[in-house]
Every structure is written in C-alpha cells, then in structure tokens.
Design an enzyme around this catalytic site. Structure first.
Site, mmCIF file in Angstrom:
data_model
loop_
_atom_site.group_PDB
_atom_site.id
_atom_site.type_symbol
_atom_site.label_atom_id
_atom_site.label_comp_id
_atom_site.label_asym_id
_atom_site.label_seq_id
_atom_site.Cartn_x
_atom_site.Cartn_y
_atom_site.Cartn_z
ATOM 1 N N LYS A 232 -12.800 16.131 -1.901
ATOM 2 C CA LYS A 232 -13.584 17.293 -1.461
ATOM 3 C C LYS A 232 -13.491 17.491 0.043
ATOM 4 O O LYS A 232 -14.170 18.325 0.608
ATOM 5 C CB LYS A 232 -15.057 17.099 -1.846
ATOM 6 C CG LYS A 232 -15.312 16.936 -3.331
ATOM 7 C CD LYS A 232 -16.813 16.788 -3.558
ATOM 8 C CE LYS A 232 -17.118 16.419 -4.990
ATOM 9 N NZ LYS A 232 -18.521 16.013 -5.156
ATOM 10 N N ARG B 38 -1.927 -6.648 -6.136
ATOM 11 C CA ARG B 38 -2.304 -7.990 -5.718
ATOM 12 C C ARG B 38 -3.477 -8.007 -4.745
ATOM 13 O O ARG B 38 -4.431 -8.768 -4.921
ATOM 14 C CB ARG B 38 -1.124 -8.703 -5.025
ATOM 15 C CG ARG B 38 -0.127 -9.304 -5.935
ATOM 16 C CD ARG B 38 1.228 -9.324 -5.274
ATOM 17 N NE ARG B 38 1.658 -7.953 -5.095
ATOM 18 C CZ ARG B 38 2.248 -7.227 -6.036
ATOM 19 N NH1 ARG B 38 2.530 -7.766 -7.187
ATOM 20 N NH2 ARG B 38 2.587 -5.969 -5.848
ATOM 21 N N THR B 39 -3.415 -7.183 -3.717
ATOM 22 C CA THR B 39 -4.455 -7.266 -2.685
ATOM 23 C C THR B 39 -5.810 -6.910 -3.280
ATOM 24 O O THR B 39 -6.793 -7.631 -3.105
ATOM 25 C CB THR B 39 -4.109 -6.340 -1.501
ATOM 26 O OG1 THR B 39 -2.820 -6.699 -1.029
ATOM 27 C CG2 THR B 39 -5.115 -6.474 -0.379
ATOM 28 N N ARG C 238 -7.739 -0.129 2.516
ATOM 29 C CA ARG C 238 -6.296 0.142 2.613
ATOM 30 C C ARG C 238 -6.133 1.647 2.776
ATOM 31 O O ARG C 238 -6.750 2.429 2.055
ATOM 32 C CB ARG C 238 -5.546 -0.328 1.366
ATOM 33 C CG ARG C 238 -4.100 0.181 1.378
ATOM 34 C CD ARG C 238 -3.238 -0.452 0.344
ATOM 35 N NE ARG C 238 -3.012 -1.863 0.646
ATOM 36 C CZ ARG C 238 -2.216 -2.644 -0.072
ATOM 37 N NH1 ARG C 238 -1.583 -2.153 -1.120
ATOM 38 N NH2 ARG C 238 -2.058 -3.911 0.248
ATOM 39 N N HIS D 141 -1.278 -6.001 8.081
ATOM 40 C CA HIS D 141 -1.820 -6.453 6.799
ATOM 41 C C HIS D 141 -2.234 -7.922 6.989
ATOM 42 O O HIS D 141 -1.612 -8.841 6.456
ATOM 43 C CB HIS D 141 -0.740 -6.310 5.725
ATOM 44 C CG HIS D 141 -1.235 -6.400 4.309
ATOM 45 N ND1 HIS D 141 -2.502 -6.845 3.973
ATOM 46 C CD2 HIS D 141 -0.609 -6.111 3.136
ATOM 47 C CE1 HIS D 141 -2.624 -6.815 2.646
ATOM 48 N NE2 HIS D 141 -1.498 -6.370 2.120
HETATM 49 N N1 ASP Z 1 2.238 -5.377 -0.940
HETATM 50 C C1 ASP Z 1 2.715 -5.351 0.428
HETATM 51 C C2 ASP Z 1 2.001 -4.266 1.233
HETATM 52 O O1 ASP Z 1 1.060 -3.672 0.758
HETATM 53 C C3 ASP Z 1 4.208 -5.250 0.508
HETATM 54 C C4 ASP Z 1 4.848 -3.995 -0.033
HETATM 55 O O2 ASP Z 1 4.173 -3.077 -0.480
HETATM 56 O O3 ASP Z 1 6.086 -3.944 0.027
HETATM 57 O O4 ASP Z 1 2.380 -4.034 2.357
#
Ligand code: ASP
Length: 312
Positions: free
Chosen positions: A82, A53-54, A103, A131
C-alpha cells in the site's frame, strides 16, 4: 559485544566474534541448557527478499531458545504493497517484537531502518551490501574445519554483488588469514571494499586472481559463491559470466586432501553434486551451523540470565 544493532561485520572485533563462536559451540554441545531461556521473547522477521536458510534458521533459533517469531510475511501480503515506508514498517513491528531481523534488496536499508528503532535490529542481507550473521556462521564453520589462524582461503565467484563475501572478507581481517579473491574481471570486489581491506590488514594478505588454478593447491578453504543474477542491471551482462566457474572432482585434483569447500547457498551450478559426497564438502554443515550461531547471537543480544553482554 558493544552493539545493539548488527548491520555490518565491520562492527565486530575479534573478541566479539570469538564470544559468539564460543557461545555457539556451548549451545551446539548442550542446546537443552538454553531451551526455555526466552519463553516470552518474540523475534520480528521482515524479509523483503526471498530467503530459506536465513529466515528459517532465525526462526528455528528463536524457537529453540523457547521464544517465538512474528513474521511480516511476503511483501505482496503486507502494507508495503500500500506504499508504507520501511521506516514506518519497522517502527510498527518493533512494538510487537523484542528484536528485528531485516532483509531488504536495497544496500544501506538495514542501517537506515536501525535509526528508527530501539530494539536490536539484525541485518539479514541488504542488497549487495552486507550479511553479518552469515559471516558468523561462516567463521564458525571455518574454525571447526580449518581453524582461523594461519589460514589461506580462496573466495570465488561473484565478489562484486555477493554480500556474504563483503562481510566475510572484512571479518577475516581480524585473524591471521591470507585471502585470495578469484573472479572474472567484471565481478571483482568493489574497489572501496579492497581499499578498506588493505586499511584493515597488511596488504600482502589480500590478493586478486582471475583463475583458480594458480592458487588452488595452497588453499585450506575454498568459499564458492553464486553469481547474483538478480543484482545485474542487464541480463546480457549476467549471461556473459554465467557458468564461468564450476568446481567438480577434476578441478579438485590439484587441491589439498584437507581442502574445505564452503558455499553460503543456494548454489546454481558452481559446485557439481559429485562433490557433495566428498570430505571436502562443508556447505550443508555450514547451513546447519546457522542455528547454534544465531541462537548464540540472540542470546548475547537479548541478555541471557547472566545479564548478557548488551551494554549500550
Ligand atoms: N543466501 C546468501 C545471501 O542471501 C547467498 C546467495 O543468495 O547467493 O546473500
């Protein structure tokens, strides 16, 4: 907004949050008004951990604003394999892109990386830390369904490792919200988060519980989270709490008809599929709200045609 980088929701004032949510609502209403605004803009995607999703909603948001993305791709296929450091990787990619989305599995990675770049860096999840862009879409969804004033919310599941919870809880202290945290003892909110929440908000508005039952009837929103298996140092510890909280239609007999159920997704077994068809379920809309909210955030950070709000 006064920030180039968005690392934690603690940076966001109530005014900042309202600015993003209002802009997202305008964009949701009329996406065509911003369709070509960022025709020459590139967003760099650096995902060192899985994401659906993100990552996809940032990509969709940038493309719907007329721009495009450059994607580092999987860690396996990048120079990280590397031995390249995160500091070097972000310094290289900032030369290709106008803003970066990062991320990373390590808590604090986004803060560290932001110190090496001049373009805006958005934290899309740093380990069990924060987040903040998820928080903005969570707040948008809460505002649409229940409003952000005089709200009672239950936040349930893995409160120890759940970064969406840490970010959301901090952001909610900007509003008149009673927050109830429900988890097994071993997955309670980290004590430093509880301490900070008490500093940020009148302590009577923060409560911790081990059972949902006692609090469910009073809730306007129930925010359910996945137990973050990948963060447990010991699989046996995960097994002790796996499946501890599951919501089904029987659980909801004691709930208000107006209860909104949210989840940042992915879910494992926390919410039975039978809930999906009820009016309580807001989690798929919540995921879809990631696009207008991230469009709004990018618009505000990148400047827009009115000079934007980026002032430092
Ligand atoms: N998608 C959210 C996160 O990246 C929640 C999860 O992974 O549970 O934190």
């Amino acid at each position: 907004m006064r920030h180039d980088h968005l690392i934690t929701s603690k940076q966001l004032s109530r005014g900042d949050i309202e600015t993003v949510l209002d802009r997202a609502a305008e964009i949701d209403e009329d996406p065509s008004a911003v369709a070509d605004r960022y025709a020459d803009t590139l967003l760099g995607l650096l995902f060192f951990e899985p994401s659906t999703r993100t990552k996809m909603s940032f990509e969709t948001a940038m493309k719907r604003l007329g721009g495009d993305v450059v994607d580092m791709g999987s860690v396996e296929s990048s120079s990280v394999k590397k031995g390249e450091t995160l500091a070097d990787t972000v310094r290289v990619i900032e030369g290709y892109a106008d803003a970066l989305v990062l991320r990373h599995p390590k808590q604090g990675a986004a803060q560290m990386a932001s110190e090496f770049v001049d373009v805006p860096l958005l934290n899309a999840g740093d380990g069990a830390g924060h987040h903040p862009t998820q928080t903005l879409l969570d707040l948008y969804t809460i505002r649409e369904n229940a409003g952000l004033e005089d709200l009672t919310i239950g936040i349930m599941g893995d409160l120890k490792y759940g970064r969406t919870v840490h970010s959301l809880a901090h952001a909610l202290t900007n509003f008149d919200v009673h927050q109830h945290f429900i988890s097994p003892e071993s997955l309670q909110l980290p004590r430093e988060v509880v301490y900070d929440l008490h500093q940020e908000q009148d302590g009577t508005q923060i409560r911790e519980h081990e059972s949902l039952e006692e609090i469910l009837p009073s809730l306007d929103v129930l925010y359910v989270t996945r137990i973050q298996r990948e963060r447990f140092p010991d699989e046996n510890e995960y097994q002790k709490v796996a499946g501890e909280y599951q919501i089904d239609t029987d659980t909801l007999e004691a709930a208000s008809d107006e209860l909104t159920i949210m989840h940042p997704l992915p879910r494992v077994d926390e919410i039975a599929p039978e809930i999906d068809e009820t009016d309580h379920a807001a989690y798929f809309d919540q995921a879809h709200n990631g696009v207008p909210v991230r469009m709004a955030l990018l618009d505000l950070l990148l400047g827009g045609d009115d000079g934007g709000v980026r002032d430092d």
